[in-house]
Design a protein around this motif. Sequence first.
Motif, PDB file in Angstrom:
ATOM      1  N   GLN A 174     -21.501   5.894 -11.873  1.00 46.43           N
ATOM      2  CA  GLN A 174     -21.021   5.580 -10.536  1.00 46.43           C
ATOM      3  C   GLN A 174     -19.654   4.909 -10.589  1.00 46.43           C
ATOM      4  O   GLN A 174     -18.803   5.180  -9.740  1.00 46.43           O
ATOM      5  N   GLN A 175     -19.434   4.055 -11.568  1.00 47.28           N
ATOM      6  CA  GLN A 175     -18.130   3.406 -11.697  1.00 47.28           C
ATOM      7  C   GLN A 175     -17.039   4.434 -11.978  1.00 47.28           C
ATOM      8  O   GLN A 175     -15.951   4.355 -11.414  1.00 47.28           O
ATOM      9  N   ALA A 176     -17.341   5.415 -12.810  1.00 46.93           N
ATOM     10  CA  ALA A 176     -16.371   6.474 -13.089  1.00 46.93           C
ATOM     11  C   ALA A 176     -16.091   7.278 -11.818  1.00 46.93           C
ATOM     12  O   ALA A 176     -14.937   7.621 -11.522  1.00 46.93           O
ATOM     13  N   GLU A 177     -17.124   7.573 -11.058  1.00 43.91           N
ATOM     14  CA  GLU A 177     -16.950   8.329  -9.819  1.00 43.91           C
ATOM     15  C   GLU A 177     -16.150   7.526  -8.795  1.00 43.91           C
ATOM     16  O   GLU A 177     -15.273   8.072  -8.119  1.00 43.91           O
ATOM     17  N   ILE A 178     -16.408   6.235  -8.694  1.00 41.91           N
ATOM     18  CA  ILE A 178     -15.649   5.380  -7.783  1.00 41.91           C
ATOM     19  C   ILE A 178     -14.180   5.374  -8.190  1.00 41.91           C
ATOM     20  O   ILE A 178     -13.285   5.441  -7.338  1.00 41.91           O
ATOM     21  N   GLY A 179     -13.904   5.311  -9.487  1.00 42.83           N
ATOM     22  CA  GLY A 179     -12.523   5.352  -9.962  1.00 42.83           C
ATOM     23  C   GLY A 179     -11.832   6.645  -9.578  1.00 42.83           C
ATOM     24  O   GLY A 179     -10.681   6.638  -9.111  1.00 42.83           O
ATOM     25  N   THR A 180     -12.528   7.765  -9.741  1.00 42.37           N
ATOM     26  CA  THR A 180     -11.972   9.067  -9.372  1.00 42.37           C
ATOM     27  C   THR A 180     -11.703   9.139  -7.872  1.00 42.37           C
ATOM     28  O   THR A 180     -10.631   9.580  -7.436  1.00 42.37           O
ATOM     29  N   LEU A 181     -12.668   8.695  -7.079  1.00 40.79           N
ATOM     30  CA  LEU A 181     -12.493   8.739  -5.624  1.00 40.79           C
ATOM     31  C   LEU A 181     -11.373   7.807  -5.167  1.00 40.79           C
ATOM     32  O   LEU A 181     -10.621   8.147  -4.244  1.00 40.79           O
ATOM     33  N   THR A 182     -11.237   6.665  -5.809  1.00 41.37           N
ATOM     34  CA  THR A 182     -10.165   5.736  -5.463  1.00 41.37           C
ATOM     35  C   THR A 182      -8.799   6.356  -5.752  1.00 41.37           C
ATOM     36  O   THR A 182      -7.873   6.252  -4.933  1.00 41.37           O
ATOM     37  N   ARG A 183      -8.680   7.021  -6.900  1.00 40.35           N
ATOM     38  CA  ARG A 183      -7.416   7.693  -7.228  1.00 40.35           C
ATOM     39  C   ARG A 183      -7.110   8.802  -6.228  1.00 40.35           C
ATOM     40  O   ARG A 183      -5.978   8.948  -5.767  1.00 40.35           O
ATOM     41  N   ARG A 184      -8.123   9.595  -5.874  1.00 41.55           N
ATOM     42  CA  ARG A 184      -7.909  10.681  -4.909  1.00 41.55           C
ATOM     43  C   ARG A 184      -7.495  10.133  -3.544  1.00 41.55           C
ATOM     44  O   ARG A 184      -6.622  10.693  -2.877  1.00 41.55           O
ATOM     45  N   LEU A 185      -8.139   9.063  -3.115  1.00 39.17           N
ATOM     46  CA  LEU A 185      -7.785   8.453  -1.840  1.00 39.17           C
ATOM     47  C   LEU A 185      -6.343   7.966  -1.870  1.00 39.17           C
ATOM     48  O   LEU A 185      -5.589   8.152  -0.899  1.00 39.17           O
ATOM     49  N   GLY A 186      -5.944   7.359  -2.976  1.00 34.92           N
ATOM     50  CA  GLY A 186      -4.560   6.908  -3.115  1.00 34.92           C
ATOM     51  C   GLY A 186      -3.584   8.061  -2.996  1.00 34.92           C
ATOM     52  O   GLY A 186      -2.545   7.949  -2.327  1.00 34.92           O
ATOM     53  N   LEU A 187      -3.900   9.191  -3.644  1.00 31.93           N
ATOM     54  CA  LEU A 187      -3.037  10.369  -3.555  1.00 31.93           C
ATOM     55  C   LEU A 187      -2.948  10.895  -2.123  1.00 31.93           C
ATOM     56  O   LEU A 187      -1.874  11.266  -1.647  1.00 31.93           O
ATOM     57  N   LEU A 188      -4.078  10.918  -1.436  1.00 38.95           N
ATOM     58  CA  LEU A 188      -4.076  11.387  -0.049  1.00 38.95           C
ATOM     59  C   LEU A 188      -3.269  10.454   0.852  1.00 38.95           C
ATOM     60  O   LEU A 188      -2.519  10.914   1.721  1.00 38.95           O
ATOM     61  N   LEU A 189      -3.412   9.145   0.643  1.00 40.95           N
ATOM     62  CA  LEU A 189      -2.652   8.190   1.443  1.00 40.95           C
ATOM     63  C   LEU A 189      -1.155   8.323   1.170  1.00 40.95           C
ATOM     64  O   LEU A 189      -0.343   8.271   2.094  1.00 40.95           O
ATOM     65  N   ASP A 190      -0.796   8.512  -0.097  1.00 43.66           N
ATOM     66  CA  ASP A 190       0.611   8.708  -0.447  1.00 43.66           C
ATOM     67  C   ASP A 190       1.154   9.984   0.198  1.00 43.66           C
ATOM     68  O   ASP A 190       2.259   9.998   0.736  1.00 43.66           O
ATOM     69  N   ARG A 191       0.368  11.046   0.143  1.00 42.39           N
ATOM     70  CA  ARG A 191       0.795  12.318   0.724  1.00 42.39           C
ATOM     71  C   ARG A 191       0.988  12.189   2.239  1.00 42.39           C
ATOM     72  O   ARG A 191       1.967  12.683   2.789  1.00 42.39           O
ATOM     73  N   GLU A 192       0.057  11.501   2.886  1.00 43.09           N
ATOM     74  CA  GLU A 192       0.161  11.320   4.332  1.00 43.09           C
ATOM     75  C   GLU A 192       1.364  10.449   4.680  1.00 43.09           C
ATOM     76  O   GLU A 192       2.096  10.744   5.636  1.00 43.09           O
ATOM     77  N   ALA A 193       1.608   9.395   3.921  1.00 44.39           N
ATOM     78  CA  ALA A 193       2.772   8.533   4.176  1.00 44.39           C
ATOM     79  C   ALA A 193       4.059   9.318   3.986  1.00 44.39           C
ATOM     80  O   ALA A 193       5.005   9.170   4.775  1.00 44.39           O
ATOM     81  N   GLU A 194       4.105  10.169   2.978  1.00 37.63           N
ATOM     82  CA  GLU A 194       5.296  11.000   2.741  1.00 37.63           C
ATOM     83  C   GLU A 194       5.497  11.981   3.881  1.00 37.63           C
ATOM     84  O   GLU A 194       6.613  12.176   4.366  1.00 37.63           O
ATOM     85  N   ARG A 195       4.427  12.583   4.346  1.00 36.81           N
ATOM     86  CA  ARG A 195       4.511  13.541   5.453  1.00 36.81           C
ATOM     87  C   ARG A 195       5.005  12.853   6.716  1.00 36.81           C
ATOM     88  O   ARG A 195       5.847  13.395   7.436  1.00 36.81           O
ATOM     89  N   GLU A 196       4.514  11.652   6.990  1.00 35.39           N
ATOM     90  CA  GLU A 196       4.955  10.922   8.176  1.00 35.39           C
ATOM     91  C   GLU A 196       6.410  10.498   8.063  1.00 35.39           C
ATOM     92  O   GLU A 196       7.144  10.519   9.051  1.00 35.39           O
TER      93      GLU A 196
END
Length: 69
Positions: free
Chosen positions: A30-52
């Motif tokens: 679960q800790q590994a999965e949380i790490g993966t999801l946290t990284r993906r969320l960060g990428l999505l937030l970065d992508r959205e901030a760049e798009r805006e």
Amino acid sequence: MTDSTDHRHEERIAHLERDLSDLSEQVARQQAEIGTLTRRLGLLLDREAERESEGGGGVLLADRPPPHY
């Protein structure tokens, strides 16, 4: 204590040790999965901030009426 009592305690300890090991493995997965999801969320937030920041805000899908209107 009698031998049968000792045996029951040993069995109980063995089961508890196995359960503890299983739970530890599950927590590690679960800790590994949380790490993966946290990284993906960060990428999505970065992508959205760049798009805006590029002015691509436009109309969000949530702001549009559903197709059946």
